[in-house]
Design a protein around this motif. Structure first.
Motif, short mmCIF file in Angstrom:
data_model
loop_
_atom_site.label_atom_id
_atom_site.label_comp_id
_atom_site.label_asym_id
_atom_site.label_seq_id
_atom_site.Cartn_x
_atom_site.Cartn_y
_atom_site.Cartn_z
N ASP A 260 10.14 -0.34 -3.50
CA ASP A 260 9.49 -0.51 -2.20
C ASP A 260 8.00 -0.56 -2.53
N TYR A 261 7.41 -1.71 -2.38
CA TYR A 261 6.03 -1.90 -2.79
C TYR A 261 5.03 -1.14 -1.93
N ARG A 262 5.50 -0.42 -0.94
CA ARG A 262 4.61 0.44 -0.18
C ARG A 262 4.40 1.76 -0.89
N GLY A 263 5.15 1.98 -2.03
CA GLY A 263 4.85 3.17 -2.81
C GLY A 263 6.03 3.98 -3.31
N ARG A 264 7.21 3.38 -3.47
CA ARG A 264 8.36 4.16 -3.92
C ARG A 264 9.26 3.32 -4.81
N ARG B 297 -3.16 1.24 -7.92
CA ARG B 297 -2.73 0.02 -7.23
C ARG B 297 -1.22 -0.12 -7.32
N ARG B 298 -0.64 -0.78 -6.33
CA ARG B 298 0.82 -0.96 -6.29
C ARG B 298 1.34 -1.72 -7.49
N SER B 299 0.65 -2.77 -7.88
CA SER B 299 1.13 -3.58 -9.01
C SER B 299 1.06 -2.76 -10.31
N ALA B 300 0.05 -1.94 -10.46
CA ALA B 300 -0.06 -1.09 -11.65
C ALA B 300 1.04 -0.04 -11.67
N GLN C 130 16.55 -9.22 -6.72
CA GLN C 130 17.01 -9.63 -5.40
C GLN C 130 16.02 -9.13 -4.36
N PRO C 131 15.14 -10.02 -3.87
CA PRO C 131 14.21 -9.60 -2.83
C PRO C 131 14.97 -9.22 -1.56
N ASN D 61 8.34 -6.48 1.20
CA ASN D 61 7.84 -5.26 0.57
C ASN D 61 8.85 -4.54 -0.31
N SER D 62 10.06 -5.10 -0.50
CA SER D 62 11.05 -4.38 -1.29
C SER D 62 12.01 -5.35 -1.99
#
Length: 105
Positions: free
Chosen positions: A12-16, A30-33, A53-54, A58-59
């Motif tokens: 979950d690219y919002r932070g998990r 940063r999220r990508s890092a 599998q998108p 955001n996930s």
């Protein structure tokens, strides 16, 4: 042909990141890092990205594989829902008229 072991990672690219019951939360980066650091750590263990599998913008699920090693198959896989034994429907009575039809889905 060799056997493979697989690891499924939910990001979950919002932070998990969730993998095999373990949650990893984003720190002060940063999220990508954050994702790259996690993927680098499992890459050092020999895991290679096999597919993704998108789910939303955001996930996504990421599937990693590596040649099977001792202990990769230590846990018994639970049966799929379609393989589970269906519950027995309750007995129906035909006394006093018709009874509803019970279907197992």
């Amino acid at each position: 042909m060799g056997q493979w072991a697989y690891k499924v990672v939910y990001v979950d690219y919002r932070g998990r990141i969730s993998c095999e019951g373990t949650e990893t939360l984003i720190g002060n980066e940063r999220r990508s890092a954050f994702v790259r650091r996690y993927f680098d750590s499992i890459g050092r263990e020999g895991w290679e990205l096999a597919s993704n599998q998108p789910l939303t913008s955001n996930s996504a699920y990421y599937v990693f594989k590596r040649p099977a090693q001792d202990g990769d198959y230590a846990e018994e896989t639970p049966p799929a829902a379609s393989e589970a034994t269906p519950a027995t429907p309750p007995p129906t009575s035909t006394e006093g008229g018709s009874s509803p039809t019970i279907e197992n889905v």
